[in-house]
Write an enzyme that holds these catalytic residues in place. Structure first.
Site, PDB file in Angstrom:
ATOM      1  CD  GLU A  57      -3.132   0.703   0.358  1.00 39.02           C
ATOM      2  OE1 GLU A  57      -2.599   1.453  -0.485  1.00 39.02           O
ATOM      3  OE2 GLU A  57      -4.342   0.767   0.630  1.00 39.02           O
ATOM      4  CG  ASP A  58      -0.975   4.802  -1.491  1.00 35.45           C
ATOM      5  OD1 ASP A  58      -1.678   4.084  -0.759  1.00 35.45           O
ATOM      6  OD2 ASP A  58      -1.458   5.679  -2.235  1.00 35.45           O
ATOM      7  N   GLY A  67      -7.402   3.141   7.665  1.00 35.89           N
ATOM      8  CA  GLY A  67      -7.313   1.682   7.702  1.00 35.89           C
ATOM      9  C   GLY A  67      -8.522   1.004   7.082  1.00 35.89           C
ATOM     10  CE  LYS A  91      -1.916  11.041   6.311  1.00 35.97           C
ATOM     11  NZ  LYS A  91      -3.047  11.630   5.542  1.00 35.97           N
ATOM     12  CG  ASP A 138      -5.799   8.544   6.243  1.00 38.95           C
ATOM     13  OD1 ASP A 138      -5.435   8.963   7.342  1.00 38.95           O
ATOM     14  OD2 ASP A 138      -6.554   9.197   5.510  1.00 38.95           O
TER      15      ASP A 138
HETATM   16  P1  IMP Z   1      -7.683   4.654   4.279  1.00 36.63           P
HETATM   17  O1  IMP Z   1      -8.777   3.734   3.798  1.00 36.63           O
HETATM   18  O2  IMP Z   1      -8.256   5.825   5.030  1.00 36.63           O
HETATM   19  O3  IMP Z   1      -6.615   3.952   5.067  1.00 36.63           O
HETATM   20  O4  IMP Z   1      -7.048   5.341   3.017  1.00 36.63           O
HETATM   21  C1  IMP Z   1      -6.246   4.698   2.119  1.00 36.63           C
HETATM   22  C2  IMP Z   1      -6.165   5.454   0.800  1.00 36.63           C
HETATM   23  O5  IMP Z   1      -6.501   6.843   0.924  1.00 36.63           O
HETATM   24  C3  IMP Z   1      -4.753   5.448   0.284  1.00 36.63           C
HETATM   25  O6  IMP Z   1      -4.485   4.308  -0.481  1.00 36.63           O
HETATM   26  C4  IMP Z   1      -4.666   6.747  -0.503  1.00 36.63           C
HETATM   27  O7  IMP Z   1      -5.081   6.537  -1.836  1.00 36.63           O
HETATM   28  C5  IMP Z   1      -5.652   7.682   0.168  1.00 36.63           C
HETATM   29  N1  IMP Z   1      -4.984   8.638   1.108  1.00 36.63           N
HETATM   30  C6  IMP Z   1      -5.058   8.664   2.442  1.00 36.63           C
HETATM   31  N2  IMP Z   1      -4.321   9.658   2.974  1.00 36.63           N
HETATM   32  C7  IMP Z   1      -3.743  10.277   1.926  1.00 36.63           C
HETATM   33  C8  IMP Z   1      -2.812  11.387   1.819  1.00 36.63           C
HETATM   34  O8  IMP Z   1      -2.348  12.011   2.805  1.00 36.63           O
HETATM   35  N3  IMP Z   1      -2.441  11.729   0.556  1.00 36.63           N
HETATM   36  C9  IMP Z   1      -2.891  11.089  -0.562  1.00 36.63           C
HETATM   37  N4  IMP Z   1      -3.742  10.042  -0.506  1.00 36.63           N
HETATM   38  C10 IMP Z   1      -4.165   9.632   0.721  1.00 36.63           C
END
Ligand code: IMP
Length: 180
Positions: free
Chosen positions: A102-103, A108, A134, A106
């Site tokens: 994963e990149d 999760g 994060k 955030d």
């Molecule tokens: P999660 O489901 O909230 O963990 O988000 C995961 C996805 O949100 C990542 O794969 C990114 O594509 C996007 N994302 C979350 N935070 C950022 C950020 O700070 N910059 C750019 N993309 C983000």
């Protein structure tokens, strides 16, 4: 480049490309050691992890498989909490050791959904390798096993990550400036 503009927002340099490459190489060595004698199928989550996946796998000196999958969950700078199905999983993952790349993890939400969907196909194991994590935004079930950098809860771009589709090609990581 210490400062950049993408669309309407300004970003400042946060982690240099040299620092990123050093950390990614170290992560690769750790994975190599942990998976000695095991074959790994890396599942890279597009679009954001293309650059991280490339650098990570170039540093792993063993036979491995890699496949690219896609989920959609984000637009703009905040989560929509929506995750669709996995797209593009062509190979069987049954009885394989999977590392999801994963990149950024955030909230999760995305990675939890991906793991649940993959578990339905009975892999031998699943772990997660993320470039960024994060911790203060995280509400998921399991913290990724392999983490490049833990970062504060601020929006970042570069090294594969975008702001409304721009910024993915930047070799360094940039953070949203407070004074936007
Ligand atoms: P999660 O489901 O909230 O963990 O988000 C995961 C996805 O949100 C990542 O794969 C990114 O594509 C996007 N994302 C979350 N935070 C950022 C950020 O700070 N910059 C750019 N993309 C983000």
């Amino acid at each position: 480049m210490n400062e950049i503009q993408l669309h309407d927002k300004h970003f400042e340099l946060f982690i240099s490309s040299e620092e990123i490459l050093t950390k990614v190489a170290a992560l690769a060595k750790k994975i190599e050691a942990d998976y000695e004698g095991k074959e790994i199928l890396f599942l890279s989550i597009l679009n954001g992890s293309f650059m991280f996946t490339s650098d990570l796998l170039k540093n792993i000196q063993k036979q491995l498989e890699v496949s690219f999958i896609k989920v959609s969950s984000y637009s703009g700078t905040s989560t929509t909490g929506r995750v669709d199905e996995l797209i593009g999983l062509a190979t069987s993952i049954k009885d394989k050791h999977i590392i999801v790349v994963e990149d950024i993890v955030d909230t999760g939400i995305t990675i939890d959904k991906v793991i649940t969907l993959l578990n339905a196909s009975n892999p031998a194991s699943i772990s997660v390798c993320t470039f960024l994590y994060k911790p203060s935004a995280f509400k998921g079930n399991s913290v990724p096993q392999y983490i490049g950098f833990e970062i504060p809860n601020k929006f970042v771009v570069g090294y594969g990550l975008d702001y409304n589709q721009l910024g993915r090609n930047l070799a360094a990581l940039y953070q949203l400036k407070e004074t936007n």
